[in-house]
Scaffold this motif. Sequence first.
Motif, PDB file in Angstrom:
ATOM      1  N   VAL A  87       0.860  -1.180   0.000  1.00  0.00           N
ATOM      2  CA  VAL A  87       0.000   0.000   0.000  1.00  0.00           C
ATOM      3  C   VAL A  87       0.898   1.231   0.000  1.00  0.00           C
ATOM      4  N   GLU A  88       0.787   2.042  -1.038  1.00  0.00           N
ATOM      5  CA  GLU A  88       1.573   3.267  -1.151  1.00  0.00           C
ATOM      6  C   GLU A  88       0.665   4.464  -0.877  1.00  0.00           C
ATOM      7  N   LEU A  89       1.066   5.287   0.078  1.00  0.00           N
ATOM      8  CA  LEU A  89       0.343   6.523   0.358  1.00  0.00           C
ATOM      9  C   LEU A  89       1.135   7.700  -0.189  1.00  0.00           C
ATOM     10  N   TYR A  90       0.507   8.447  -1.090  1.00  0.00           N
ATOM     11  CA  TYR A  90       1.101   9.676  -1.602  1.00  0.00           C
ATOM     12  C   TYR A  90       0.541  10.818  -0.769  1.00  0.00           C
ATOM     13  N   THR A  91       1.440  11.500  -0.045  1.00  0.00           N
ATOM     14  CA  THR A  91       1.026  12.437   0.985  1.00  0.00           C
ATOM     15  C   THR A  91       1.950  13.636   0.996  1.00  0.00           C
ATOM     16  N   SER A  92       1.566  14.660   1.758  1.00  0.00           N
ATOM     17  CA  SER A  92       2.385  15.856   1.897  1.00  0.00           C
ATOM     18  C   SER A  92       2.054  16.543   3.210  1.00  0.00           C
ATOM     19  N   GLN A  93       3.075  17.049   3.873  1.00  0.00           N
ATOM     20  CA  GLN A  93       2.857  17.814   5.090  1.00  0.00           C
ATOM     21  C   GLN A  93       2.190  19.159   4.794  1.00  0.00           C
ATOM     22  N   GLY A  94       2.188  19.570   3.545  1.00  0.00           N
ATOM     23  CA  GLY A  94       1.548  20.816   3.174  1.00  0.00           C
ATOM     24  C   GLY A  94       0.088  20.679   2.803  1.00  0.00           C
ATOM     25  N   CYS A  95      -0.468  19.503   2.968  1.00  0.00           N
ATOM     26  CA  CYS A  95      -1.849  19.213   2.558  1.00  0.00           C
ATOM     27  C   CYS A  95      -2.709  19.011   3.808  1.00  0.00           C
ATOM     28  N   SER A  96      -3.718  19.844   3.976  1.00  0.00           N
ATOM     29  CA  SER A  96      -4.568  19.763   5.171  1.00  0.00           C
ATOM     30  C   SER A  96      -5.431  18.516   5.206  1.00  0.00           C
ATOM     31  N   SER A  97      -5.631  17.854   4.059  1.00  0.00           N
ATOM     32  CA  SER A  97      -6.448  16.645   4.007  1.00  0.00           C
ATOM     33  C   SER A  97      -5.647  15.386   4.331  1.00  0.00           C
ATOM     34  N   CYS A  98      -4.316  15.520   4.459  1.00  0.00           N
ATOM     35  CA  CYS A  98      -3.471  14.332   4.580  1.00  0.00           C
ATOM     36  C   CYS A  98      -3.349  13.726   5.980  1.00  0.00           C
ATOM     37  N   PRO A  99      -3.446  14.497   7.080  1.00  0.00           N
ATOM     38  CA  PRO A  99      -3.210  13.877   8.387  1.00  0.00           C
ATOM     39  C   PRO A  99      -4.064  12.656   8.695  1.00  0.00           C
ATOM     40  N   ALA A 100      -5.324  12.636   8.252  1.00  0.00           N
ATOM     41  CA  ALA A 100      -6.166  11.459   8.511  1.00  0.00           C
ATOM     42  C   ALA A 100      -5.625  10.234   7.772  1.00  0.00           C
ATOM     43  N   ALA A 101      -5.165  10.426   6.542  1.00  0.00           N
ATOM     44  CA  ALA A 101      -4.591   9.312   5.780  1.00  0.00           C
ATOM     45  C   ALA A 101      -3.254   8.894   6.371  1.00  0.00           C
ATOM     46  N   ASP A 102      -2.455   9.860   6.844  1.00  0.00           N
ATOM     47  CA  ASP A 102      -1.188   9.535   7.506  1.00  0.00           C
ATOM     48  C   ASP A 102      -1.439   8.676   8.743  1.00  0.00           C
ATOM     49  N   ALA A 103      -2.466   9.027   9.509  1.00  0.00           N
ATOM     50  CA  ALA A 103      -2.800   8.263  10.709  1.00  0.00           C
ATOM     51  C   ALA A 103      -3.261   6.850  10.350  1.00  0.00           C
ATOM     52  N   LEU A 104      -4.002   6.728   9.272  1.00  0.00           N
ATOM     53  CA  LEU A 104      -4.460   5.420   8.818  1.00  0.00           C
ATOM     54  C   LEU A 104      -3.275   4.551   8.402  1.00  0.00           C
ATOM     55  N   LEU A 105      -2.327   5.145   7.694  1.00  0.00           N
ATOM     56  CA  LEU A 105      -1.142   4.389   7.294  1.00  0.00           C
ATOM     57  C   LEU A 105      -0.330   3.977   8.515  1.00  0.00           C
ATOM     58  N   HIS A 106      -0.311   4.824   9.525  1.00  0.00           N
ATOM     59  CA  HIS A 106       0.403   4.497  10.760  1.00  0.00           C
ATOM     60  C   HIS A 106      -0.148   3.201  11.366  1.00  0.00           C
ATOM     61  N   LYS A 107      -1.461   3.056  11.402  1.00  0.00           N
ATOM     62  CA  LYS A 107      -2.071   1.819  11.875  1.00  0.00           C
ATOM     63  C   LYS A 107      -1.756   0.652  10.944  1.00  0.00           C
ATOM     64  N   LEU A 108      -1.821   0.928   9.655  1.00  0.00           N
ATOM     65  CA  LEU A 108      -1.588  -0.112   8.658  1.00  0.00           C
ATOM     66  C   LEU A 108      -0.157  -0.651   8.733  1.00  0.00           C
ATOM     67  N   ALA A 109       0.780   0.204   9.123  1.00  0.00           N
ATOM     68  CA  ALA A 109       2.181  -0.184   9.185  1.00  0.00           C
ATOM     69  C   ALA A 109       2.435  -1.297  10.203  1.00  0.00           C
ATOM     70  N   ALA A 110       1.518  -1.489  11.144  1.00  0.00           N
ATOM     71  CA  ALA A 110       1.684  -2.533  12.158  1.00  0.00           C
ATOM     72  C   ALA A 110       1.288  -3.918  11.645  1.00  0.00           C
ATOM     73  N   ARG A 111       0.654  -3.969  10.484  1.00  0.00           N
ATOM     74  CA  ARG A 111       0.202  -5.260   9.946  1.00  0.00           C
ATOM     75  C   ARG A 111       1.336  -6.000   9.258  1.00  0.00           C
ATOM     76  N   GLU A 112       1.415  -7.301   9.491  1.00  0.00           N
ATOM     77  CA  GLU A 112       2.460  -8.113   8.883  1.00  0.00           C
ATOM     78  C   GLU A 112       2.112  -8.543   7.460  1.00  0.00           C
ATOM     79  N   ASP A 113       0.833  -8.532   7.114  1.00  0.00           N
ATOM     80  CA  ASP A 113       0.436  -8.960   5.778  1.00  0.00           C
ATOM     81  C   ASP A 113       0.434  -7.804   4.782  1.00  0.00           C
ATOM     82  N   VAL A 114       0.864  -6.626   5.232  1.00  0.00           N
ATOM     83  CA  VAL A 114       0.876  -5.427   4.389  1.00  0.00           C
ATOM     84  C   VAL A 114       2.245  -4.768   4.492  1.00  0.00           C
ATOM     85  N   ILE A 115       2.749  -4.271   3.364  1.00  0.00           N
ATOM     86  CA  ILE A 115       3.909  -3.385   3.374  1.00  0.00           C
ATOM     87  C   ILE A 115       3.377  -1.985   3.094  1.00  0.00           C
TER      88      ILE A 115
END
Length: 232
Positions: free
Chosen positions: A28-56
């Motif tokens: 799963v690739e997340l294209y994100t930017s610290q300059g984008c106000s819509s990105c923090p929710a997706a960043d947080a979701l990826l943070h949770k996703l990063a803990a999964r062993e069946d996903v990179i």
Amino acid sequence: MKHLFAALVATVFSFVSPAMSQENPVVVELYTSQGCSSCPAADALLHKLAAREDVIALALHVDYWDYIGWKDPFGDPAHAKRQRAYAAAGNRRSIYTPEMVVGGVTDIVGAKPMELSKAIAEHARQPAQVALALSRDGGNLRIRAEELKPGAGPMTVHLLRYTPLRTTEIKKGENRGKTLDYANVVEGWIVLGDWDGEAPLVMNAAVDGDKPVVVIVQKQNAGPILAAARLR
């Protein structure tokens, strides 16, 4: 609304298959930017996703929002180039953040846990087309791959590193005043070479340091990801 989003995130986080994590993890690739106000929710979701062993889970920070007031320290024009290649392959006219690309095929706009969970499950169910194995001896990474079904090629072999956790205090731009954590921040993405799949692949690459190493085998021209493996 916050409680509903948290519940949906928990749904994405909970689907873990140890067998899949060893054989054919979903990228799963997340294209994100610290300059984008819509990105923090997706960043947080990826943070949770990063803990999964069946996903990179990979965070690819782009640089095309830097002009609006905050330069993303993790931004790389090469990430935007890869995102544009996906857009061209999918006949999409524009690129945007946040965007998640699952398995090199399915694009998801924004932070949509249920849609993401469904896409990951669909890709995980697909039979593996390429067997991929990594081993490391000091600074030498050995890559072995073999077609499981004829006709998978031509393919491109990618190598990347990532930092599992980085934190930034954002002082300007749309997210000014926030201190945010970012998971699996990608750096040093390179193409190791092409592979036609007709004979087994044996390849060596030089790696240093202790950051995780990821190898991706992908159909050429931003096609489907056929195999991926990681060494932590």
